[in-house]
Design an enzyme around this catalytic site. Structure first.
Site, PDB file in Angstrom:
ATOM      1  N   ASN A 147       0.868  -1.184   0.000  1.00 25.41           N
ATOM      2  CA  ASN A 147       0.000   0.000   0.000  1.00 25.41           C
ATOM      3  C   ASN A 147       0.902   1.230   0.000  1.00 25.41           C
ATOM      4  OD1 ASN A 147      -1.805   2.055   0.500  1.00 25.41           O
ATOM      5  ND2 ASN A 147      -2.249   1.435   2.618  1.00 25.41           N
ATOM      6  N   GLY A 159       2.752  -1.066   4.354  1.00 22.76           N
ATOM      7  CA  GLY A 159       2.795   0.350   3.989  1.00 22.76           C
ATOM      8  C   GLY A 159       4.226   0.799   3.751  1.00 22.76           C
ATOM      9  N   GLY A 160       4.840   1.374   4.780  1.00 25.24           N
ATOM     10  CA  GLY A 160       6.174   1.967   4.672  1.00 25.24           C
ATOM     11  C   GLY A 160       7.203   1.057   4.010  1.00 25.24           C
ATOM     12  N   GLU A 163      -6.741   5.066   7.852  1.00 26.44           N
ATOM     13  CA  GLU A 163      -6.436   6.481   7.584  1.00 26.44           C
ATOM     14  C   GLU A 163      -7.652   7.175   6.964  1.00 26.44           C
ATOM     15  OE1 GLU A 163      -2.775   5.810   5.457  1.00 26.44           O
ATOM     16  OE2 GLU A 163      -1.832   5.260   7.357  1.00 26.44           O
ATOM     17  N   GLY A 203       2.425   2.472  10.726  1.00 28.96           N
ATOM     18  CA  GLY A 203       3.416   3.534  10.538  1.00 28.96           C
ATOM     19  C   GLY A 203       4.140   3.934  11.811  1.00 28.96           C
ATOM     20  N   HIS A 249      -9.635   1.690   4.855  1.00 28.99           N
ATOM     21  CA  HIS A 249      -8.343   1.826   5.545  1.00 28.99           C
ATOM     22  C   HIS A 249      -8.509   2.784   6.725  1.00 28.99           C
ATOM     23  CE1 HIS A 249      -4.192   2.851   6.425  1.00 28.99           C
ATOM     24  NE2 HIS A 249      -3.853   1.731   5.801  1.00 28.99           N
ATOM     25  N   SER A 282       3.268  -2.001  10.405  1.00 27.88           N
ATOM     26  CA  SER A 282       4.719  -2.096  10.585  1.00 27.88           C
ATOM     27  C   SER A 282       5.295  -3.471  10.237  1.00 27.88           C
ATOM     28  CB  SER A 282       5.107  -1.689  12.015  1.00 27.88           C
ATOM     29  OG  SER A 282       4.719  -0.338  12.253  1.00 27.88           O
ATOM     30  N   GLU A 334      -5.662  -4.545  10.803  1.00 26.15           N
ATOM     31  CA  GLU A 334      -4.600  -3.556  10.984  1.00 26.15           C
ATOM     32  C   GLU A 334      -4.860  -2.758  12.258  1.00 26.15           C
ATOM     33  OE1 GLU A 334      -2.520  -2.477   7.083  1.00 26.15           O
ATOM     34  OE2 GLU A 334      -4.294  -1.216   7.208  1.00 26.15           O
ATOM     35  N   LYS A 352       0.160   4.301  -0.379  1.00 28.18           N
ATOM     36  CA  LYS A 352      -0.444   5.538   0.152  1.00 28.18           C
ATOM     37  C   LYS A 352      -0.171   6.700  -0.812  1.00 28.18           C
ATOM     38  CE  LYS A 352      -0.135   3.469   4.649  1.00 28.18           C
ATOM     39  NZ  LYS A 352      -0.021   3.566   6.084  1.00 28.18           N
TER      40      LYS A 352
HETATM   41  P1  PGA Z   1       2.722   0.412   7.705  1.00 28.76           P
HETATM   42  O1  PGA Z   1       1.275   0.663   7.044  1.00 28.76           O
HETATM   43  O2  PGA Z   1       3.232  -0.889   7.162  1.00 28.76           O
HETATM   44  O3  PGA Z   1       3.547   1.595   7.278  1.00 28.76           O
HETATM   45  O4  PGA Z   1       2.525   0.343   9.186  1.00 28.76           O
HETATM   46  C1  PGA Z   1       0.354  -0.381   6.871  1.00 28.76           C
HETATM   47  C2  PGA Z   1      -0.921   0.139   6.271  1.00 28.76           C
HETATM   48  O5  PGA Z   1      -1.320   1.271   6.557  1.00 28.76           O
HETATM   49  O6  PGA Z   1      -1.577  -0.548   5.471  1.00 28.76           O
END
Ligand code: PGA
Length: 272
Positions: free
Chosen positions: A26, A255-256, A118, A194, A116, A234, A188, A28
């Site tokens: 992802n 994500g990251g 966010e 993050g 999601h 993470s 999640e 973002k």
């Molecule tokens: P992250 O994000 O791996 O940076 O924690 C995961 C996500 O938001 O899907």
């Protein structure tokens, strides 16, 4: 869809050894379309082809890169699935700034992330909207990745399981057992996204097992054993192994660590 082969086996004996893992990146709001093309080309040349027989990989770039990646995947025969990060629930209309699921389907998008955290937290997206999007995605032959997860306060108050159950009940209203079989749920925990804090593999497994048993009581054993549950929050190369040994974790939403080949390739390579 990819996990159909599972159904040959008696549903109540299935484990994550029988469900094909799905690793999703992802991105973002990162990377323009030039950077996106470079990234997938590097990723593809870094990974051995047989890995794609063992797992499904999806990349979810910003909307502006979807067409570029669709072209690269097709021209270079990359067995990577195209994913979107969101969509509207209507096919078309006066919705300035929105993207229709019909447009995504036309680009060969296979998976669409919906709900999601966010979007829930920063943009006020509700379970009701998530539910409408789930139906819209399914209607156009794509697979929703439905995100659920509790905040830190909710976990500390001991209500994590209830919060997640309510999100599932409300987000999946009127979905049939056949649709559930091919669905992806991404657990999640909001506090792990993050932040560098990962849920312990035991906690992640406990919640994924809770989700599967909730799905079983509503949609039956076959559907619940067939659907895939991802963990997200993470995820990185150093924790993928301990997460993936867990019985109810069928992949990860990353994500990251999906933004750089050096970080994402080793996560995918875990399966080679
Ligand atoms: P992250 O994000 O791996 O940076 O924690 C995961 C996500 O938001 O899907």
């Amino acid at each position: 869809m990819p996990n159909k082969h599972n159904l040959k086996k008696s549903a109540n004996t299935m484990s994550n050894n029988d469900r094909k893992p799905l690793i999703s990146g992802n991105w973002k709001m990162h990377m323009n379309h030039f950077e996106a093309i470079q990234m997938v080309q590097k990723l593809f040349y870094d990974l051995p082809l047989p890995v794609y027989d063992r797992i499904d990989v999806s990349i979810h770039p910003p909307f502006t890169s979807l067409r570029s990646l669709q072209t690269v995947f097709e021209v270079d025969h990359m067995p990577i699935a195209l994913g979107a990060q969101n969509c509207h629930n209507e096919d078309s209309g006066a919705f300035t700034g929105e993207i229709s699921p019909l447009m995504l389907a036309k680009l060969n998008v296979a998976y669409v992330i919906v709900g999601h955290s966010e979007r829930r937290q920063l943009l006020g997206e509700t379970d009701r909207q998530v539910n409408a999007k789930v139906h819209a995605v399914l209607k156009h032959g794509m697979t929703p990745i439905v995100c659920v997860g509790e905040t830190l306060e909710q976990r500390q108050a001991g209500s994590a399981a209830t919060v997640v159950s309510t999100q599932i009940t409300n987000s999946l209203k009127e979905v049939t057992a056949a649709q559930v079989s091919d669905l992806i749920i991404a657990y999640e925990p909001v506090w792990a996204i993050g932040t560098g804090k990962t849920a312990t593999p035991a906690d992640a497994q406990a919640m994924c097992a809770h989700i599967r048993s909730q799905m079983e009581s509503k949609w039956g054993n076959t559907a619940a054993q067939s659907l895939r549950i991802q963990y997200g929050g993470s995820v990185k190369a150093s924790n993928i192994a301990e997460l993936m040994v867990k019985n109810d974790i069928d992949g990860t939403l990353v994500g990251g660590a999906s933004l750089k080949v050096e970080d994402f390739a080793p996560i995918v390579n875990h399966f080679s």
